[in-house]
Design a protein around this motif. Structure first.
Motif, PDB file in Angstrom:
ATOM      1  N   ASN A   1      60.187  58.669  -0.422  1.00 55.87           N
ATOM      2  CA  ASN A   1      59.709  58.153   0.858  1.00 55.87           C
ATOM      3  C   ASN A   1      58.767  56.989   0.574  1.00 55.87           C
ATOM      4  O   ASN A   1      57.727  57.166  -0.062  1.00 55.87           O
ATOM      5  N   LEU A   2      59.114  55.819   1.051  1.00 59.33           N
ATOM      6  CA  LEU A   2      58.378  54.604   0.728  1.00 59.33           C
ATOM      7  C   LEU A   2      57.293  54.275   1.740  1.00 59.33           C
ATOM      8  O   LEU A   2      56.638  53.240   1.623  1.00 59.33           O
ATOM      9  N   GLU A   3      57.081  55.144   2.725  1.00 59.43           N
ATOM     10  CA  GLU A   3      56.069  54.905   3.754  1.00 59.43           C
ATOM     11  C   GLU A   3      54.953  55.941   3.751  1.00 59.43           C
ATOM     12  O   GLU A   3      53.773  55.603   3.849  1.00 59.43           O
ATOM     13  N   ASP A   4      55.317  57.203   3.654  1.00 57.36           N
ATOM     14  CA  ASP A   4      54.353  58.286   3.871  1.00 57.36           C
ATOM     15  C   ASP A   4      53.731  58.781   2.566  1.00 57.36           C
ATOM     16  O   ASP A   4      54.359  58.724   1.506  1.00 57.36           O
ATOM     17  N   PRO A   5      52.513  59.323   2.650  1.00 53.54           N
ATOM     18  CA  PRO A   5      51.886  59.922   1.465  1.00 53.54           C
ATOM     19  C   PRO A   5      52.610  61.207   1.071  1.00 53.54           C
ATOM     20  O   PRO A   5      53.278  61.846   1.892  1.00 53.54           O
ATOM     21  N   LEU A   6      52.458  61.572  -0.182  1.00 51.68           N
ATOM     22  CA  LEU A   6      53.165  62.738  -0.712  1.00 51.68           C
ATOM     23  C   LEU A   6      52.819  64.014   0.051  1.00 51.68           C
ATOM     24  O   LEU A   6      53.677  64.878   0.251  1.00 51.68           O
TER      25      LEU A   6
ATOM     26  N   TYR B   1      55.360  67.088   1.605  1.00 45.57           N
ATOM     27  CA  TYR B   1      55.234  68.535   1.381  1.00 45.57           C
ATOM     28  C   TYR B   1      55.072  69.280   2.707  1.00 45.57           C
ATOM     29  O   TYR B   1      55.582  70.400   2.858  1.00 45.57           O
ATOM     30  N   ARG B   2      54.379  68.680   3.650  1.00 46.66           N
ATOM     31  CA  ARG B   2      54.236  69.322   4.961  1.00 46.66           C
ATOM     32  C   ARG B   2      55.596  69.452   5.650  1.00 46.66           C
ATOM     33  O   ARG B   2      55.898  70.472   6.276  1.00 46.66           O
ATOM     34  N   GLY B   3      56.407  68.400   5.547  1.00 42.64           N
ATOM     35  CA  GLY B   3      57.735  68.462   6.151  1.00 42.64           C
ATOM     36  C   GLY B   3      58.601  69.531   5.523  1.00 42.64           C
ATOM     37  O   GLY B   3      59.320  70.265   6.226  1.00 42.64           O
ATOM     38  N   ILE B   4      58.542  69.645   4.197  1.00 43.79           N
ATOM     39  CA  ILE B   4      59.312  70.684   3.506  1.00 43.79           C
ATOM     40  C   ILE B   4      58.798  72.066   3.889  1.00 43.79           C
ATOM     41  O   ILE B   4      59.578  73.002   4.130  1.00 43.79           O
ATOM     42  N   ASP B   5      57.477  72.209   3.984  1.00 40.58           N
ATOM     43  CA  ASP B   5      56.869  73.485   4.378  1.00 40.58           C
ATOM     44  C   ASP B   5      57.358  73.896   5.761  1.00 40.58           C
ATOM     45  O   ASP B   5      57.735  75.056   5.989  1.00 40.58           O
TER      46      ASP B   5
ATOM     47  N   PHE C   1      62.840  66.965  -6.165  1.00 37.11           N
ATOM     48  CA  PHE C   1      61.868  66.019  -6.704  1.00 37.11           C
ATOM     49  C   PHE C   1      61.456  65.067  -5.585  1.00 37.11           C
ATOM     50  O   PHE C   1      62.313  64.490  -4.904  1.00 37.11           O
ATOM     51  N   MET C   2      60.152  64.904  -5.359  1.00 35.33           N
ATOM     52  CA  MET C   2      59.666  64.067  -4.269  1.00 35.33           C
ATOM     53  C   MET C   2      58.721  62.989  -4.788  1.00 35.33           C
ATOM     54  O   MET C   2      57.819  63.272  -5.591  1.00 35.33           O
ATOM     55  N   LEU C   3      58.936  61.780  -4.315  1.00 35.23           N
ATOM     56  CA  LEU C   3      58.117  60.636  -4.700  1.00 35.23           C
ATOM     57  C   LEU C   3      57.636  59.918  -3.447  1.00 35.23           C
ATOM     58  O   LEU C   3      58.303  59.937  -2.406  1.00 35.23           O
ATOM     59  N   SER C   4      56.483  59.274  -3.551  1.00 36.50           N
ATOM     60  CA  SER C   4      55.927  58.538  -2.417  1.00 36.50           C
ATOM     61  C   SER C   4      55.663  57.089  -2.808  1.00 36.50           C
ATOM     62  O   SER C   4      55.123  56.804  -3.885  1.00 36.50           O
TER      63      SER C   4
END
Length: 214
Positions: A22-27, A31-35, A53-56
Motif C-alpha cells: 500500500n503506497l498511501e497508508d501507514p502499516l 494491520y487494522r484492515g486485516i484485523d 507480507f505487507m509493505l507501506s
C-alpha cells in the motif's frame, strides 16, 4: 489466503503467498484492515500469517519507472528490487495500491503508460506472480466500462482483466427492492474486461460492514 470461500466465490488454489504494497497508508492501517476482515469472517492468524507480507509506502516508497526529460520511460532500481523481493519470498500474488504511486510517468499518455504496463508484465513473467494493480476511476466513471478507469486506455488494454467496483444506484435499488438507507452499503462487481474467461452470468454484490476493533 484462508483457503475458504469467504465471499461465496470459488477458491481455485490454496496456500498462496500474498504481498500487499500500500503506497498511501501507514502499516498500522493495513494491520487494522486485516484485523477487521479476520473478525468479520472468523479467520484465525494461523490460517495465513506465514503467507502474508505487507509493505507501506510511508516506510519505503516504490517507483519502478520514471519519465525522461523530452519523453520516454526508464527503469529505476526499484524494478529489480521488486523482482528480488517477490522471488525471495516466493510470492504468488502481489497487490499494489494505488497504481498511480508506483511510477512517475504522465498517466494520460498512452505510449508512456504502455511502457509502464510492459514493465509490470515482465515482472509478472520473471517471478511467475500474478500482479494486481489497484487503479482509480475517473470522475463519474462506471465500473461496467473500460473507459471508467482514469488516465490512458493503455493501462486497461495491457491488462489480462479489469474489475470495477460500483456503488448501487438509486435505479438499481428501486428495481431490486433495496431500502434507501441500505443502498449505500452495497457495491456491485463488474468485469469490463476478461481475456481468458467468459462474461459473468449474474451480477455480484458485496455489502460493506462496519467492524469494531480494539
Amino acid at each position: 489466503l484462508s483457503g475458504r470461500p469467504l465471499l461465496d466465490e470459488a477458491v481455485h488454489e490454496e496456500g498462496l503467498r500474498v504481498m500487499m504494497y500500500n503506497l498511501e497508508d501507514p502499516l498500522v492501517d493495513l494491520y487494522r484492515g486485516i484485523d477487521a476482515a479476520m473478525r468479520q469472517h472468523d479467520v484465525k492468524a494461523k490460517e495465513f500469517a506465514d503467507r502474508l507480507f505487507m509493505l507501506s509506502g510511508r516506510e519505503r516508497k516504490l517507483c519502478i519507472a520514471q519519465q525522461m526529460q523530452g519523453g520516454g520511460v526508464i527503469l529505476t532500481p526499484d524494478r529489480d528490487e521488486m523482482v528480488k523481493a517477490l522471488r525471495a519470498n516466493k510470492i504468488d500474488v502481489h497487490l499494489v495500491d494505488p497504481f498511480i504511486k508506483c511510477h512517475s510517468v504522465t498517466e494520460n499518455d498512452n505510449t508512456l503508460m504502455d511502457q509502464v504496463m510492459t514493465i509490470w508484465n515482465e515482472i509478472a513473467e520473471e517471478t511467475n506472480c500474478a500482479i494486481i494493480l489497484s487503479h482509480h476511476f475517473r470522475k463519474g466513471g462506471n465500473g461496467e466500462s473500460q473507459d471508467a478507469f482514469r488516465g490512458a486506455a493503455a493501462v486497461v488494454d495491457a491488462s489480462r482483466a479489469a474489475i470495477g467496483l460500483t456503488k448501487m444506484s438509486a435505479q438499481e435499488a428501486d428495481s431490486l427492492g433495496v431500502a434507501k438507507e441500505e443502498r449505500r452499503f452495497l457495491i456491485r462487481v463488474d468485469h469490463p474486461k476478461l481475456c481468458h474467461a467468459p462474461p459473468a452470468e449474474d451480477r455480484i454484490w458485496f455489502r460493506l460492514n462496519s467492524v469494531t476493533i480494539t
